[in-house]
Design a protein around this motif. Structure first.
Motif, PDB file in Angstrom:
ATOM      1  N   ALA A  52       0.837  -1.208   0.000  1.00 49.72           N
ATOM      2  CA  ALA A  52       0.000   0.000   0.000  1.00 49.72           C
ATOM      3  C   ALA A  52       0.867   1.251   0.000  1.00 49.72           C
ATOM      4  O   ALA A  52       0.545   2.245  -0.667  1.00 49.72           O
ATOM      5  N   LEU A  53       1.970   1.218   0.744  1.00 47.34           N
ATOM      6  CA  LEU A  53       2.865   2.379   0.789  1.00 47.34           C
ATOM      7  C   LEU A  53       3.491   2.650  -0.571  1.00 47.34           C
ATOM      8  O   LEU A  53       3.724   3.806  -0.933  1.00 47.34           O
ATOM      9  N   THR A  54       3.788   1.590  -1.338  1.00 42.37           N
ATOM     10  CA  THR A  54       4.377   1.812  -2.660  1.00 42.37           C
ATOM     11  C   THR A  54       3.390   2.503  -3.591  1.00 42.37           C
ATOM     12  O   THR A  54       3.797   3.158  -4.558  1.00 42.37           O
ATOM     13  N   ARG A  55       2.088   2.354  -3.335  1.00 42.40           N
ATOM     14  CA  ARG A  55       1.082   3.008  -4.185  1.00 42.40           C
ATOM     15  C   ARG A  55       0.998   4.506  -3.934  1.00 42.40           C
ATOM     16  O   ARG A  55       0.479   5.253  -4.773  1.00 42.40           O
ATOM     17  N   THR A  56       1.482   4.975  -2.780  1.00 39.58           N
ATOM     18  CA  THR A  56       1.335   6.389  -2.435  1.00 39.58           C
ATOM     19  C   THR A  56       2.324   7.280  -3.181  1.00 39.58           C
ATOM     20  O   THR A  56       2.094   8.484  -3.290  1.00 39.58           O
ATOM     21  N   SER A  57       3.435   6.732  -3.671  1.00 36.65           N
ATOM     22  CA  SER A  57       4.519   7.506  -4.283  1.00 36.65           C
ATOM     23  C   SER A  57       5.153   8.477  -3.291  1.00 36.65           C
ATOM     24  O   SER A  57       5.821   9.432  -3.691  1.00 36.65           O
ATOM     25  N   ASP A  58       4.930   8.268  -1.987  1.00 35.28           N
ATOM     26  CA  ASP A  58       5.546   9.105  -0.958  1.00 35.28           C
ATOM     27  C   ASP A  58       6.883   8.495  -0.537  1.00 35.28           C
ATOM     28  O   ASP A  58       7.220   7.363  -0.898  1.00 35.28           O
ATOM     29  N   LEU A  59       7.622   9.263   0.248  1.00 31.63           N
ATOM     30  CA  LEU A  59       8.844   8.745   0.855  1.00 31.63           C
ATOM     31  C   LEU A  59       8.465   7.749   1.950  1.00 31.63           C
ATOM     32  O   LEU A  59       7.676   8.063   2.841  1.00 31.63           O
ATOM     33  N   VAL A  60       9.013   6.546   1.884  1.00 33.27           N
ATOM     34  CA  VAL A  60       8.761   5.499   2.875  1.00 33.27           C
ATOM     35  C   VAL A  60      10.064   5.251   3.632  1.00 33.27           C
ATOM     36  O   VAL A  60      11.099   4.965   3.021  1.00 33.27           O
ATOM     37  N   ILE A  61      10.019   5.394   4.964  1.00 37.80           N
ATOM     38  CA  ILE A  61      11.196   5.175   5.804  1.00 37.80           C
ATOM     39  C   ILE A  61      10.993   3.907   6.617  1.00 37.80           C
ATOM     40  O   ILE A  61       9.991   3.763   7.315  1.00 37.80           O
ATOM     41  N   LEU A  62      11.944   2.974   6.506  1.00 44.54           N
ATOM     42  CA  LEU A  62      11.903   1.729   7.263  1.00 44.54           C
ATOM     43  C   LEU A  62      12.883   1.870   8.420  1.00 44.54           C
ATOM     44  O   LEU A  62      14.087   2.033   8.209  1.00 44.54           O
ATOM     45  N   ALA A  63      12.347   1.856   9.636  1.00 45.32           N
ATOM     46  CA  ALA A  63      13.158   2.126  10.828  1.00 45.32           C
ATOM     47  C   ALA A  63      13.276   0.872  11.684  1.00 45.32           C
ATOM     48  O   ALA A  63      12.303   0.137  11.870  1.00 45.32           O
ATOM     49  N   GLY A  64      14.460   0.644  12.226  1.00 45.39           N
ATOM     50  CA  GLY A  64      14.671  -0.497  13.112  1.00 45.39           C
ATOM     51  C   GLY A  64      16.144  -0.749  13.320  1.00 45.39           C
ATOM     52  O   GLY A  64      17.003  -0.140  12.665  1.00 45.39           O
TER      53      GLY A  64
END
Length: 701
Positions: free
Chosen positions: A308-320
């Motif tokens: 779903a996040l890939t559909r937004t075309s927004d910046l996606v940050i994976l934290a951990g």
């Protein structure tokens, strides 16, 4: 100013504007003005520079042939650089002007309309040495701004003082010789006659200017047509003169082939429509099963959320933490979808946008590219396949420093953002220089009776050809032919490898992986406000048996290559409609967060509503999607000292508990089956704060 610019319509307008405003022909148009903010109907703010004055003479500047009550301002843009205090009494600034884009000038019916050159606007907080004024007492910013304003006004008035004195003297002479009534009437008639004469003169000048403009336009169009007939683009140069460029050693065979055959590679896997009848929700179970077959275990909800996040075309940050599966998940999902995953390692010394996308080297006449820009160019050349670009260890450097410009590009939603790399003049110069050299060398070959396959060595070793090149190419008393050849080759290679402007590829999704520890920088509110933060916990805390019970048999064994358009187009975020239950809940959430100093405004809410649409298409329920919005957009912003009080005097802890109660009431028992619940996360945050001297942080464990 180049001869090409003078001959062009824009060059004529700039030359005319410099003449009218008292600037030298080659002088930059540097002005002083007052900044004004304007609200648009959609609530956005744009800025203009008004009350324009010459930076040296302080004479007022008005556009030629524009009515007095017309607009005489310069457009700045939707964002002011840092250093401007919008609450200041006076907001004077220095800036360089250039012509507005052609559409804007036509829209405002003003061929001289100007914009502020990006990067030149700065507050007038330092007085030039030739301005004389005194600030007594503490030199506060307010006093300095007032003094700047007074100095500007005094300097501007000084230029007209002698004229005013002369006019007053003449009026006194006339008033002493005439009776009061007849003198007033005479002056009125005189003023009227002068105004009529000036109006007539202005109309004549305007008509003359239009005639000159028409003649200049005709000349420009003819020259443009002639130039386009000779050489209109790199593609045409390669088509018409490619073999000669290759024979002369100015163009490599690979570059020539790429220019003549730019067709992207075809898809070699099943699309979403072919594999699952276009049903996006069926994609997550398939991806989960593929990853499980490779010993990678993620819950189906986590995969649905990521898709779903890939559909937004927004910046996606994976934290951990390191080893929590951030990078592995991106690479594995990309492989399962038939996408390309590019990993870009961020360096701790990155401080500006040039570290991310490179810079133009004027000495080598070549753009110094970066791995990130190269990844964008590869994605552009491969438009039928998704490309994930992951900035690994994204916060080793300050994200808001090197990624600020790109954050602005990603905010452009109604179209694909344009990324300027260097001036287009360089491309034009390269085309012109190579075109001229090809024309001269053709004549040299004809004189020497050499064939089309003659190389640069053949031309130089042939006495007739060499003499012709030396004489008509102007090499007799300047650089050698070989040096000129090397410069042409570098310039052509530079513009071939990187264009002046890159349109952000529609098939690219930008992601970042961050570790939140003492060795990295925290994410600023500006970054968090524009990104979705997906948190990864220790993989050994995962219920692996529960994941195995979710695994469904693979529906197909053929490889996938999901097309970029099947992941949704880049569109504007949904409008805020408070009648929708989800929008109303997020608005209530914003009101609870505000006393804590946590901003959750229109942008974040609209961005959340955009994610909500993609999440439901990926197979998540609205409740699950709302839970994810709070986990990704709200909780990462919580870093609070609960020992402090709010503006109304109440303790922050009380408001944090109110936030917990709101979430508990909203979701009740809806999220009990989820591994990651916003209610549980918030309760854990409050409990951790009690054992951490009242510091409540989403990132502290």
């Amino acid at each position: 100013m180049t001869s090409f610019e003078v001959d062009s319509l824009e060059g004529y307008a700039l030359a005319e504007l410099r003449r009218e405003w008292g600037y030298e022909p080659d002088e930059r148009i540097v002005v002083i003005g007052n900044i004004r903010a304007a609200k648009l109907p959609d609530g956005k703010t744009i800025y203009f520079l008004e009350d324009l004055k010459h930076a040296s003479s302080f004479s007022s500047l008005r556009y030629p042939h524009v009515a007095i009550n017309g607009s005489h301002s310069a457009f700045i843009g939707p964002v002011l650089p840092q250093g401007f205090d919008l609450q200041a009494k006076y907001l004077w600034a220095l800036a360089e002007l250039t012509l507005s884009p052609k559409k804007e000038r036509e829209k405002h019916k003003n061929p001289y309309q100007c914009n502020v050159v990006r990067g030149t606007l700065r507050p007038l907080s330092e007085m030039p040495k030739d301005w004389h004024f005194t600030v007594r007492g503490p030199a506060t910013v307010a006093l300095l701004e007032t003094a700047v304003h007074d100095a500007i006004m005094a300097r501007a008035n000084k230029s007209t003082a002698s004229q005013i004195a002369s006019i007053k003297a003449k009026l006194n002479v006339e008033q002493s010789n005439l009776e009061a009534a007849s003198s007033a009437l005479a002056r009125a008639l005189s003023h009227q006659a002068t105004a009529d004469a000036r109006l007539a003169d202005t109309e004549n000048q305007y008509r003359d200017a239009l005639r000159k403009l028409d003649l200049q336009r005709d000349k420009y169009e003819k020259e443009k047509a002639l130039m386009e007939a000779r050489l209109s683009s790199l593609a045409e140069l390669a088509e018409r003169k490619g073999e000669r460029l290759h024979a002369l050693g100015l163009l490599d065979a690979d570059d020539l082939k790429r220019l003549r055959d730019p067709h992207p590679p075809a898809a070699n896997g099943l699309s979403l429509a072919e594999a699952f009848d276009g049903d996006f929700s069926r994609l997550a179970p398939h991806v989960q099963a593929v990853l499980w077959s490779r010993n990678l275990m993620y819950t189906q909800d986590r995969i649905r959320n990521f898709l779903a996040l890939t559909r937004t075309s927004d910046l996606v940050i994976l934290a951990g933490d390191s080893g929590s599966g951030k990078t592995s998940m991106v690479k594995a999902v990309a492989q399962a979808l038939g996408a390309i995953c590019e990993i870009i390692a961020v360096k701790p010394n990155w401080t500006g946008p040039e570290d991310l996308i490179g810079y133009f080297n004027p000495v080598e006449r070549k753009y110094q590219s970066t791995p990130f820009l190269d990844a964008l160019l590869r994605a552009e050349a491969d438009p039928n396949r998704l490309h994930f670009i992951l900035l690994d260890e994204m916060n080793l450097a300050r994200v808001e420093y090197y990624f600020a410009d790109f954050l602005s590009y990603l905010e452009t939603r109604d179209r694909l953002p344009e990324i300027p790399l260097f001036t287009q003049d360089e491309e034009r110069h390269v085309l012109m220089e190579n075109g001229i050299f090809l024309s001269i060398e053709q004549e040299a070959r004809l004189k020497a009776k050499l064939d089309e396959g003659a190389t640069i060595e053949d031309l130089l070793t042939d006495e007739t050809a060499n003499n012709f090149l030396t004489l008509f190419g102007g090499f007799k008393n300047t650089e050698s032919i070989l040096a000129h050849h090397a410069r042409l080759r570098r310039g052509l290679s530079g513009v071939l490898s990187t264009r002046s402007t890159l349109s952000f590829p529609a098939n690219v999704r930008i992601m970042g992986a961050v570790n939140m520890d003492d060795t990295t920088h925290s994410l600023s509110p500006k970054v968090l406000d524009r990104a979705h933060v997906l948190r990864f916990d220790n993989p050994f805390l995962t219920d692996w048996e529960a994941i195995e019970n979710e695994i469904e048999p693979l529906e197909l064994t053929d490889a996938l290559q999901i097309l970029p358009e099947e992941f949704g187009a880049r569109t504007d975020y949904p409008a805020f409609d408070r009648t929708l239950p989800a929008a109303e809940f997020l608005a209530r959430l914003a009101r609870v967060l505000d006393p804590l100093g946590v901003e959750f405004g229109y942008r974040a809410i609209r961005q959340g509503l955009g994610y909500l649409q993609g999440a439901q298409e990926a197979g998540l329920t609205e409740r699950e999607a709302l839970n994810n919005i709070i986990l990704m957009k709200v909780l990462p912003k919580l870093t609070l000292d609960l020992g402090r009080v709010m503006p109304d005097g109440r303790p922050r802890r009380e408001q944090l508990l109110a936030l917990r109660d709101l979430l508990a009431e909203e979701f009740a028992d809806d999220l009990d089956y989820l591994d990651d619940s916003c209610v549980q996360r918030l309760e854990g945050l409050a409990a951790t704060a009690d054992a951490n001297n009242g510091l409540a942080s989403y990132w502290v464990r």
